[in-house]
Design a protein around this motif. Sequence first.
Motif, PDB file in Angstrom:
ATOM      1  N   GLU A 116      -5.706   5.452  -2.067  1.00  0.00           N
ATOM      2  CA  GLU A 116      -6.994   5.319  -1.153  1.00  0.00           C
ATOM      3  C   GLU A 116      -8.055   3.973  -1.466  1.00  0.00           C
ATOM      4  OE1 GLU A 116      -9.130   8.852  -2.074  1.00  0.00           O
ATOM      5  OE2 GLU A 116      -7.463  10.093  -1.215  1.00  0.00           O
ATOM      6  N   LYS A 117      -7.910   3.306  -2.593  1.00  0.00           N
ATOM      7  CA  LYS A 117      -8.708   2.413  -2.870  1.00  0.00           C
ATOM      8  C   LYS A 117      -8.028   1.154  -2.242  1.00  0.00           C
ATOM      9  CE  LYS A 117     -10.311   0.786  -6.735  1.00  0.00           C
ATOM     10  NZ  LYS A 117     -11.387   0.461  -7.483  1.00  0.00           N
ATOM     11  N   GLY A 118      -6.792   1.127  -2.021  1.00  0.00           N
ATOM     12  CA  GLY A 118      -5.854   0.303  -1.144  1.00  0.00           C
ATOM     13  C   GLY A 118      -5.607  -1.030  -1.925  1.00  0.00           C
ATOM     14  N   GLY A 119      -4.637  -1.915  -1.370  1.00  0.00           N
ATOM     15  CA  GLY A 119      -4.267  -3.106  -1.899  1.00  0.00           C
ATOM     16  C   GLY A 119      -3.034  -3.151  -2.940  1.00  0.00           C
ATOM     17  N   LEU A 120      -2.789  -1.803  -3.289  1.00  0.00           N
ATOM     18  CA  LEU A 120      -1.881  -1.611  -4.256  1.00  0.00           C
ATOM     19  C   LEU A 120      -0.404  -0.839  -3.844  1.00  0.00           C
ATOM     20  CD1 LEU A 120      -1.432  -2.071  -7.528  1.00  0.00           C
ATOM     21  CD2 LEU A 120      -2.393   0.461  -7.808  1.00  0.00           C
ATOM     22  N   SER A 121       0.726  -1.505  -4.490  1.00  0.00           N
ATOM     23  CA  SER A 121       1.823  -0.680  -3.612  1.00  0.00           C
ATOM     24  C   SER A 121       2.332  -0.221  -5.185  1.00  0.00           C
ATOM     25  CB  SER A 121       3.002  -1.721  -3.380  1.00  0.00           C
ATOM     26  OG  SER A 121       2.314  -2.566  -2.259  1.00  0.00           O
ATOM     27  N   ILE A 122       2.861   0.975  -5.123  1.00  0.00           N
ATOM     28  CA  ILE A 122       3.478   1.816  -6.349  1.00  0.00           C
ATOM     29  C   ILE A 122       4.852   2.395  -5.999  1.00  0.00           C
ATOM     30  CG2 ILE A 122       2.781   3.765  -7.901  1.00  0.00           C
ATOM     31  CD1 ILE A 122      -0.083   3.550  -6.727  1.00  0.00           C
ATOM     32  N   GLY A 125       0.885  -1.277  -0.136  1.00  0.00           N
ATOM     33  CA  GLY A 125      -0.055  -0.057   0.065  1.00  0.00           C
ATOM     34  C   GLY A 125       0.876   1.419  -0.044  1.00  0.00           C
ATOM     35  N   GLU A 126       2.156   1.090  -0.144  1.00  0.00           N
ATOM     36  CA  GLU A 126       2.765   2.397  -0.024  1.00  0.00           C
ATOM     37  C   GLU A 126       3.329   2.840  -1.500  1.00  0.00           C
ATOM     38  OE1 GLU A 126       7.072   3.352   2.268  1.00  0.00           O
ATOM     39  OE2 GLU A 126       7.033   1.592   1.166  1.00  0.00           O
ATOM     40  N   ILE A 127       3.719   4.290  -1.665  1.00  0.00           N
ATOM     41  CA  ILE A 127       3.872   4.880  -2.605  1.00  0.00           C
ATOM     42  C   ILE A 127       5.314   5.046  -2.584  1.00  0.00           C
ATOM     43  CG2 ILE A 127       3.890   6.800  -4.353  1.00  0.00           C
ATOM     44  CD1 ILE A 127       0.787   6.834  -4.123  1.00  0.00           C
ATOM     45  N   LEU A 128       6.481   4.590  -3.333  1.00  0.00           N
ATOM     46  CA  LEU A 128       7.864   5.096  -3.104  1.00  0.00           C
ATOM     47  C   LEU A 128       8.093   5.684  -4.527  1.00  0.00           C
ATOM     48  CD1 LEU A 128      10.618   4.557  -2.247  1.00  0.00           C
ATOM     49  CD2 LEU A 128      10.786   2.585  -3.594  1.00  0.00           C
ATOM     50  N   GLY A 129       8.417   6.959  -4.148  1.00  0.00           N
ATOM     51  CA  GLY A 129       9.222   7.924  -5.204  1.00  0.00           C
ATOM     52  C   GLY A 129      10.592   7.600  -5.537  1.00  0.00           C
ATOM     53  N   ILE A 130      11.108   7.323  -6.907  1.00  0.00           N
ATOM     54  CA  ILE A 130      12.533   7.143  -7.086  1.00  0.00           C
ATOM     55  C   ILE A 130      12.922   8.549  -7.866  1.00  0.00           C
ATOM     56  CG2 ILE A 130      14.457   6.096  -7.980  1.00  0.00           C
ATOM     57  CD1 ILE A 130      12.727   3.441  -7.562  1.00  0.00           C
ATOM     58  N   LEU A 168      -3.833  15.246 -13.359  1.00  0.00           N
ATOM     59  CA  LEU A 168      -4.771  14.203 -13.735  1.00  0.00           C
ATOM     60  C   LEU A 168      -4.013  12.709 -13.514  1.00  0.00           C
ATOM     61  CD1 LEU A 168      -6.708  14.218 -16.959  1.00  0.00           C
ATOM     62  CD2 LEU A 168      -5.539  12.150 -16.837  1.00  0.00           C
ATOM     63  N   ILE A 169      -2.950  12.578 -13.575  1.00  0.00           N
ATOM     64  CA  ILE A 169      -2.372  11.453 -13.101  1.00  0.00           C
ATOM     65  C   ILE A 169      -1.988  11.200 -11.803  1.00  0.00           C
ATOM     66  CG2 ILE A 169      -0.060   9.932 -13.657  1.00  0.00           C
ATOM     67  CD1 ILE A 169      -2.274  10.004 -15.859  1.00  0.00           C
ATOM     68  N   ILE A 170      -1.440  12.492 -10.958  1.00  0.00           N
ATOM     69  CA  ILE A 170      -1.181  12.553  -9.560  1.00  0.00           C
ATOM     70  C   ILE A 170      -2.682  11.884  -8.907  1.00  0.00           C
ATOM     71  CG2 ILE A 170      -0.931  13.991  -7.782  1.00  0.00           C
ATOM     72  CD1 ILE A 170       1.250  15.390  -9.466  1.00  0.00           C
ATOM     73  N   ASP A 171      -3.821  12.650  -9.451  1.00  0.00           N
ATOM     74  CA  ASP A 171      -5.296  12.396  -8.724  1.00  0.00           C
ATOM     75  C   ASP A 171      -5.562  10.628  -8.950  1.00  0.00           C
ATOM     76  OD1 ASP A 171      -5.545  14.867  -8.135  1.00  0.00           O
ATOM     77  OD2 ASP A 171      -6.913  15.235  -9.359  1.00  0.00           O
ATOM     78  N   LEU A 172      -5.113  10.462 -10.044  1.00  0.00           N
ATOM     79  CA  LEU A 172      -5.325   8.940 -10.196  1.00  0.00           C
ATOM     80  C   LEU A 172      -4.826   8.032  -9.209  1.00  0.00           C
ATOM     81  CD1 LEU A 172      -6.516   6.540 -11.803  1.00  0.00           C
ATOM     82  CD2 LEU A 172      -5.091   6.758 -13.606  1.00  0.00           C
ATOM     83  N   VAL A 173      -3.379   8.376  -9.357  1.00  0.00           N
ATOM     84  CA  VAL A 173      -2.376   7.415  -8.324  1.00  0.00           C
ATOM     85  C   VAL A 173      -2.759   7.722  -6.807  1.00  0.00           C
ATOM     86  CG1 VAL A 173      -0.241   7.543  -7.101  1.00  0.00           C
ATOM     87  CG2 VAL A 173      -0.351   7.875  -9.623  1.00  0.00           C
ATOM     88  N   MET A 174      -3.278   8.746  -6.554  1.00  0.00           N
ATOM     89  CA  MET A 174      -3.765   9.078  -5.032  1.00  0.00           C
ATOM     90  C   MET A 174      -5.085   8.250  -4.882  1.00  0.00           C
ATOM     91  SD  MET A 174      -1.492  10.477  -3.892  1.00  0.00           S
ATOM     92  CE  MET A 174      -1.859  11.165  -2.108  1.00  0.00           C
ATOM     93  N   ARG A 175      -6.127   8.216  -5.852  1.00  0.00           N
ATOM     94  CA  ARG A 175      -7.141   7.298  -5.586  1.00  0.00           C
ATOM     95  C   ARG A 175      -6.809   6.003  -5.874  1.00  0.00           C
ATOM     96  NH1 ARG A 175      -9.461  11.032  -9.329  1.00  0.00           N
ATOM     97  NH2 ARG A 175      -9.033   9.804 -10.899  1.00  0.00           N
TER      98      ARG A 175
END
Length: 271
Positions: free
Chosen positions: A209-215, A44-49, A199-206
């Motif tokens: 929030e839905k959960g279950g996905l690591s990015i 569920g984490e977002i890692l930025g490289i 638009l893409i940032i909003d999509l990633v945030m949604r």
Amino acid sequence: MAEPQTAPVVNVDPANLALRGDKIVKRFGAVTALDGVSLTLGKGEILGILGDNGAGKSTLVKILTGFHQQTTGTLHVHGEETLLKSVDHARALGIECVYQDLALANSLSIYHNMFLNREIVRRGPGRVLRLVDHKQMRERAAQLLEDIGVHVPSVDLPVERLSGGQRQAIAVARAVHSNAKILLLDEPLAAMGAREAALIIDLVMRLKEKGGLSIIMIMHNYAQTLDIADRIMLMQRGRVTYEQRSANTSVAELMDIVRREYRAMRATTAQ
Ligand SMILES: Nc1ncnc2c1ncn2[C@@H]1O[C@H](COP(=O)(O)OP(=O)(O)O)[C@@H](O)[C@H]1O
Ligand SMILES: [Mg+2]
């Protein structure tokens, strides 16, 4: 110069890891693209490289998607040591990637792109004949896009009629709908204006929030990355030179680290 990294600086609970890489080295002939990269990605984490051109970011992503194999080092996927043999192998483990150069079929419709290579088929009139079920794909595509808040005028539109941001959103939607657990985005905001990027940032945030996905997102813009990612990793010349929770660092600190590295590098090459 920073010492080669040996272990992640920020601890993520081992029971909660989607992905872990240890001391990953990748050589292309005489070029060392990755020189001992360790990383973790929590569920569920977002890692930025972040990192300059040639730092090895895309090479790392290509190893995590099974496109390249590391020269040395190990990967754990969902807690199990795994050598990703191919993109299909990574996919079967729920790892999906949206590449810098998007792999969409531009002349085909949005719905067709969403189901490319996994078309829904139904039994045709004969016993053997199987027909692509356009009606069902169209409906499913519209529903999937609505679920994640991607708005397009019609799923029948060819992808080439969409803006860069919308195309990127379709590519992300396609990856997500194929049951991705780990989503890798290689510079999803490259060459995008502020509105498109939003638009893409909003999509990633949604999606988060839905959960279950690591990015994992490879990014260029420090401020955007700190906004969107839970944690950031800075790569320079095939190494991780800094890793921190976004809340505990700043654009100024990151710029400072990059400048220090440059000065150290110039000093070494001048010797
Ligand atoms: N397939 C390849 N063959 C040879 N060298 C490569 C290959 N892919 C990447 N490299 C080299 O590896 C280094 C890292 O590249 P890359 O991972 O694309 O960096 P980034 O995505 O951070 O810009 C560069 O020096 C690049 O030229
Ligand atoms: Mg790259």
